[in-house]
Design an enzyme around this catalytic site. Structure first.
Site, PDB file in Angstrom:
ATOM      1  N   SER A   1     -45.474 -98.089 -27.227  1.00  0.00           N
ATOM      2  CA  SER A   1     -45.801 -96.657 -27.318  1.00  0.00           C
ATOM      3  C   SER A   1     -47.192 -96.419 -27.877  1.00  0.00           C
ATOM      4  O   SER A   1     -47.767 -95.340 -27.680  1.00  0.00           O
ATOM      5  CB  SER A   1     -44.767 -95.938 -28.191  1.00  0.00           C
TER       6      SER A   1
ATOM      7  N   VAL B   1       5.005-101.333 -30.128  1.00  0.00           N
ATOM      8  CA  VAL B   1       5.227-100.290 -29.126  1.00  0.00           C
ATOM      9  C   VAL B   1       6.662-100.357 -28.610  1.00  0.00           C
ATOM     10  O   VAL B   1       7.201-101.430 -28.344  1.00  0.00           O
ATOM     11  CB  VAL B   1       4.232-100.464 -27.962  1.00  0.00           C
TER      12      VAL B   1
ATOM     13  N   LYS C   1      17.893-101.108 -32.054  1.00  0.00           N
ATOM     14  CA  LYS C   1      18.407-101.444 -30.718  1.00  0.00           C
ATOM     15  C   LYS C   1      19.400-102.600 -30.784  1.00  0.00           C
ATOM     16  O   LYS C   1      19.459-103.445 -29.874  1.00  0.00           O
ATOM     17  CB  LYS C   1      17.254-101.762 -29.767  1.00  0.00           C
TER      18      LYS C   1
ATOM     19  N   ASP D   1       9.478 -99.799 -30.107  1.00  0.00           N
ATOM     20  CA  ASP D   1      10.535-100.273 -30.994  1.00  0.00           C
ATOM     21  C   ASP D   1      11.498 -99.161 -31.387  1.00  0.00           C
ATOM     22  O   ASP D   1      12.509 -99.430 -32.034  1.00  0.00           O
ATOM     23  CB  ASP D   1       9.925-100.881 -32.267  1.00  0.00           C
ATOM     24  N   GLY D   2      11.144 -97.910 -31.061  1.00  0.00           N
ATOM     25  CA  GLY D   2      12.067 -96.806 -31.318  1.00  0.00           C
ATOM     26  C   GLY D   2      11.709 -95.931 -32.503  1.00  0.00           C
ATOM     27  O   GLY D   2      12.576 -95.251 -33.055  1.00  0.00           O
ATOM     28  N   LYS D   3      10.418 -95.918 -32.892  1.00  0.00           N
ATOM     29  CA  LYS D   3      10.023 -95.139 -34.069  1.00  0.00           C
ATOM     30  C   LYS D   3      10.258 -93.648 -33.866  1.00  0.00           C
ATOM     31  O   LYS D   3      10.858 -92.967 -34.706  1.00  0.00           O
ATOM     32  CB  LYS D   3       8.541 -95.396 -34.370  1.00  0.00           C
ATOM     33  N   SER D   4       9.774 -93.119 -32.749  1.00  0.00           N
ATOM     34  CA  SER D   4       9.928 -91.687 -32.499  1.00  0.00           C
ATOM     35  C   SER D   4      11.397 -91.327 -32.306  1.00  0.00           C
ATOM     36  O   SER D   4      11.847 -90.256 -32.736  1.00  0.00           O
ATOM     37  CB  SER D   4       9.113 -91.278 -31.273  1.00  0.00           C
TER      38      SER D   4
ATOM     39  N   SER E   1     -38.180 -99.025 -35.728  1.00  0.00           N
ATOM     40  CA  SER E   1     -37.146 -98.352 -36.544  1.00  0.00           C
ATOM     41  C   SER E   1     -36.276 -97.442 -35.689  1.00  0.00           C
ATOM     42  O   SER E   1     -36.380 -96.217 -35.755  1.00  0.00           O
ATOM     43  CB  SER E   1     -37.778 -97.589 -37.706  1.00  0.00           C
TER      44      SER E   1
END
EC number: 2.7.7.4
Length: 634
Positions: free
Chosen positions: A472, A33, A166, A35-38, A542
């Site tokens: 039941s 997160v 960076k 790291d500057g990808k976008s 089941s």
């Protein structure tokens, strides 16, 4: 190159024609997160002049709003389109962008950095030729760096750019660059990533993106754009002489033409070639290669064609046409890697649809051998896969399929798993090899079949499957139904949940995974009894629709009737014939159905019994009347 916004309308056609014949490179950006990808992708779009004037103007306005340094443009805003991403300053989805330079066209996937979005990263990487793994120069190799690198290796991406980003934040230090490069390559050897180029850069400032930067005089390698424009990517599916084509469509426009259409996944083919059809193993020769533009003398990987053959062979969608020199494997049991992609757990024994190439079969994970901790590469024991987890599994299919290992052929070695009820994709996988047992186990022909057993008993065999909560009344009603059928001269057998857990299923607990296996075993036993001509009365909680559906599909249509014993949970708890609810309330029982373990009520049962309105005897009458009315008891 002019900005796209500078092109006048009459030049658009010329502009498009200039670009349409360029080669296409698909790549991903990944890393931890922030790291500057976008930012890097935004910088590429800007440098390749693929932005309109209004986009540039809006970028300037948005950058000022968030207060970037010294008037710099925040290029990440061009890519982080989701509102949640803008608010958090992170990428949480895969964003695809197209751009082009004078030499090449590109499709880039900006993949999320957070661990919980591993599935998104796998999706983005599945078609990529190159991976750009970003590292913040201030932080070095992080856990997410290792995670994404492992996934890149797993998916089979052959070319990796280690982008040490960076660098301006550490004074463009060569020492920092060298240390990170050494640390990463040491780890990369462990996961067999070998083709790596390392580039020092600042996506924000533009250092070494399109031209070598004066700030890194010690670096004389390629720029990022220079590398991407010139890297030669090898298609693992292209190998001379090893032809593979999954059949997508049997083309029969008239009685005089029968062809087999599909896209060549690997190799090449020409008229006269001997090919084998798998999994059947029949052989024939190619007579024609038909396309919309006329017949071809040769076709290669990536081309969509129709083949005609010299012989009439039974060929269906999903079969593979292959060169006879080196054949795919054929099996129904495999070892595979599976990446799980949904919140609902992967449970061994549960049936899923498996799509591999153009073929769809039913498959289940028979054994989860271990999970992979992709942060440490440690093998971890487990009984199920959760969202974003990766496991090495034994996989079984309901029919033979032709395949190549994923490392050799992504198209017919990779697969997806699909939920049979929702049709949602739940997992992605890669086949390793066929299990030896799949080659050693064969169906034994028998002379006395189901029909013969049924005739001698004078009845139609079927399964009467009772489902409902604990308390039941399932067992009570099922027992009375069997007594009634016995009095009518029917050959029956009652399989009750508690009784079976004393023997066949005594090794199973009450986790979701154990419940799935519990029902799988019972369904298989019930099927064998139907083959023996019996009427099988099954009484099990089941709880899951998927397993009840699996049990139905094991037998022929009209041989399975689902009986829903519908009792509100507060009524079942008031009855509590076995004292189980009391134990659960005292904390002595875990995974109790309807309380802390789910019960998925049937949506369309064959027979619906409301026990608040009917006595057990009335329920029996309703069930027997239904079976008589449809002819099951004739």
């Amino acid at each position: 190159m002019a900005h796209v916004s500078d092109l006048i309308a009459e030049d658009i056609d010329l502009y498009l024609k200039t670009h349409e014949n360029k080669s296409l490179l698909r790549f991903i950006t990944c890393g931890s997160v922030d790291d500057g990808k976008s930012t890097l992708i935004g910088r590429m779009l800007y440098e390749s002049k693929m932005l309109f004037e209004d986009q540039l103007a809006q970028l300037e306005v948005d950058s000022k709003k968030i207060g970037t340094q010294a008037g710099d443009l925040d290029f990440a805003l061009l890519v982080d389109g989701l509102a949640a991403e803008r608010e958090q300053g992170i990428t949480i989805d895969v964003a695809y962008r197209f751009f082009s330079t004078d030499k090449r066209k590109f499709i880039v996937a900006d993949t999320p950095g957070h661990e919980q979005y591993t599935r998104n990263m796998v999706t983005g990487a599945s078609t990529a030729d190159v991976a750009i793994i970003l590292i913040d120069a201030r932080k070095g190799v992080l856990t997410q760096t290792r995670r994404h690198s492992y996934l890149v290796s797993l998916i089979g991406i052959q070319h990796v750019v280690l982008a040490i980003n960076k660098l301006d934040m550490v004074g463009y230090s060569e020492e920092v660059y060298n240390q990170i490069d050494m640390d990463y390559r040491s780890f990369a050897k462990e996961i067999e990533l070998n083709n790596i180029i390392t580039i020092p850069m600042s996506a924000l400032k533009g250092d070494n993106i399109t031209s070598l930067s004066d700030n890194t005089p010690w670096y004389r390698g390629e720029t990022l754009m220079g590398y991407l424009e010139n890297v030669q990517v090898e298609d693992v599916n292209v190998e001379s002489g090893v032809f593979r084509m999954p059949v997508q469509w049997v083309n029969r426009p008239n009685l005089d033409f029968r062809g087999y259409s599909g896209m060549i996944a690997r190799g090449s083919v020409k008229p006269g070639d001997l090919i084998r059809v798998l999994p059947s193993g029949r052989e024939s020769r190619v007579t024609r290669i038909v396309t919309n533009d006329g017949d071809l003398t040769q076709a290669i990987s990536g081309q969509s064609i129709t083949l005609t053959l010299a012989d009439e062979i039974d060929i269906s969608r999903g079969d593979i046409l292959a060169a006879t020199e080196i054949l795919p494997g054929v099996a129904d049991q495999f070892e595979a890697t599976i990446v799980w992609m949904v919140d609902e757990s992967m449970l061994p024994g549960r049936p899923y649809l498996m799509k591999i190439g153009t073929k769809t079969v039913t498959a289940n994970v028979s054994v989860l051998k271990y999970k992979v901790n992709v942060n440490t590469l440690e093998h971890v024991a487990g009984t199920k896969l959760e969202l974003n987890e990766i496991g090495i599994c034994n996989l079984s299919t309901d029919q033979l399929i032709a395949f190549d290992p994923y490392k050799e052929d992504h198209d017919i070695g990779g697969f997806i798993l699909i939920d049979r009820l929702t049709n949602n994709t739940v997992g992605a996988g890669m086949l390793h090899f066929a299990l030896r047992r799949s080659q050693n186990i064969h169906w034994q022909a028998i002379n006395i079949n189901k029909q013969a057993h049924a005739v001698i008993k004078g009845q139609k065999p079927f399964i009467l499957w009772f489902t409902g909560l604990s308390g039941s009344g399932k067992s009570t009603i099922a027992n009375l139904v069997e007594k009634k059928l016995y009095s009518l001269g029917k050959h029956t057998y009652l399989l009750d949940g508690d009784n079976i857990r004393h023997g066949l299923n005594k090794d199973l607990g009450f986790t979701d995974a154990d419940r799935v296996e519990n029902i799988r075993r019972i369904a298989e036993v019930a099927k064998l009894m139907v083959d023996a001509g019996q009427i099988v009365v099954v009484s099990f909680i089941s709880p899951f629709q998927s397993e009840r559906r699996m049990a139905r599909e094991l037998v022929e249509q009209g041989e399975f009737f689902e009986v829903f014993i519908d009792t509100p949970i507060h009524v079942a708890e008031e009855r509590d014939p076995k004292g189980l609810y009391k134990k659960m309330r005292r904390g002595e029982l875990k995974n109790f159905t309807g309380i802390d373990s789910p019960y998925e009520a049937p949506e369309n049962p064959d027979i619906h019994i409301n026990t608040t309105k009917l006595s057990p005897e009335q329920a029996v009458d309703q069930i027997v009347n239904y079976l008589t009315h449809i002819g099951a008891l004739n």
